[in-house]
Design an enzyme around this catalytic site. Structure first.
Site, short mmCIF file in Angstrom:
data_model
loop_
_atom_site.label_atom_id
_atom_site.label_comp_id
_atom_site.label_asym_id
_atom_site.label_seq_id
_atom_site.Cartn_x
_atom_site.Cartn_y
_atom_site.Cartn_z
N CYS A 25 0.79 -1.23 0.00
CA CYS A 25 0.00 0.00 0.00
C CYS A 25 0.82 1.28 0.00
O CYS A 25 0.50 2.22 -0.72
CB CYS A 25 -0.99 0.00 1.16
SG CYS A 25 -0.22 0.09 2.80
N HIS A 74 -2.10 1.16 6.84
CA HIS A 74 -2.59 1.22 5.47
C HIS A 74 -2.61 2.66 4.99
O HIS A 74 -2.81 3.59 5.77
CB HIS A 74 -3.99 0.62 5.35
CG HIS A 74 -4.48 0.57 3.94
ND1 HIS A 74 -3.83 -0.14 2.95
CD2 HIS A 74 -5.54 1.19 3.33
CE1 HIS A 74 -4.46 0.04 1.80
NE2 HIS A 74 -5.49 0.83 2.01
N ASP A 92 -7.78 4.16 -3.90
CA ASP A 92 -6.90 3.27 -3.14
C ASP A 92 -6.54 2.09 -4.03
O ASP A 92 -7.35 1.20 -4.26
CB ASP A 92 -7.60 2.80 -1.87
CG ASP A 92 -6.73 1.87 -1.04
OD1 ASP A 92 -5.57 1.61 -1.43
OD2 ASP A 92 -7.21 1.40 0.01
#
Length: 274
Positions: A73, A113, A128
């Site tokens: 991420c 995250h 995302d």
């Protein structure tokens, strides 16, 4: 100090196969989300091979853009953030607490995250591209309790103990929470401690378990250890265990689009996998 002036936007857009208008619109944002997730996979091969992930822009470009690799991420988010800023978007980096795989829907996990909030003027949208097997393939309005379609599953945002929480619809009537987050802006330096912890701590899942994923317009590929799962948009799934190294490497290259040519120790890592 690294700035967007150091970023090769042409190379990034070529990498993801984007040929549309380079204007900071909703349509361009959605198209970039779909193109990025289809071409740059989620993967943690470096930590599994004992190589800590680096988050400086030069390393991200060398690995994810020029090197034919993916990342997790922080790598996806920081690369995408730079691309969107270069295109003229107003972007706020955020941090989330992963709830996927936990038994407690109200759990307070670490801020491990990264996601992005984009201000389009008349609306704000979440993008995302780095949440592994359930990453968003589109963007979502920052709006509570509204089911929103994406190229794959429907998603929604709900309120959770004062936070926002992202949920994915699995099947016809099952909603699963992926992570919770607030709107406190984050800076690139804020991700460095979590990145070092996740990519170097001996007990980190990113060090001990190989994970890779990629989403297309009609399916999701997810590799966990030696098990490959292909989730189709119609709800069906195929699962199989990869028993040989050659098959494993083929899946990495063909299905997950990971260039493994520069990786040393890959066969030894495969032998350690469950």
């Amino acid at each position: 100090m690294t700035t967007t002036a150091d970023f090769d936007l042409d190379a990034y857009l070529t990498r993801i196969g984007f040929t549309g208008e380079r204007t900071p619109t909703r349509a361009t944002l959605d198209a970039i989300a779909a193109a990025h997730t289809a071409t740059i996979p989620f993967e943690n091969l470096d930590p599994v091979l004992g190589v800590p992930n680096r988050l400086d822009l030069a390393s991200l470009q060398a690995k994810l853009v020029d090197g034919g690799r993916g990342g997790y991420c922080f790598e996806h988010g920081l690369l995408l953030r730079t691309a969107l800023l270069t295109l003229g978007y107003r972007v706020t980096a955020l941090a989330g607490r992963v709830l996927w795989g936990t038994d407690d829907p109200h759990a307070i996990t670490g801020r491990t995250h990264m996601l992005l909030l984009v201000d389009l003027g008349d609306e704000r949208r979440i993008i995302d591209t780095g949440f592994g097997g359930m990453t968003l393939t589109g963007t979502l309005r920052l709006e509570l309790d509204t089911v929103q379609s994406t190229p794959l599953e429907p998603f929604r945002l709900i309120e959770l103990d004062g936070d926002w929480a992202l949920q994915a619809q699995i099947g016809e009537d099952r909603w699963r929470t992926t992570y919770r987050f607030d709107l406190q802006p984050q800076h690139p330096i804020d991700y460095e401690p979590a990145n070092w912890y996740l990519s170097t701590w001996p007990q980190s899942r990113f060090v001990t378990m190989l994970m890779a994923a990629r989403a297309t317009t009609d399916r999701r590929y997810a590799l966990a250890g030696r098990q490959l799962t292909v989730h189709h948009a119609d709800g069906t799934a195929e699962r199989r265990v990869l028993t040989g190294f050659d098959e494993f490497r083929t899946v990495l290259e063909r299905d997950l689009l990971i260039d493994t040519s520069g990786l040393t120790g890959l066969r030894a890592a495969f032998d350690r996998l469950d």
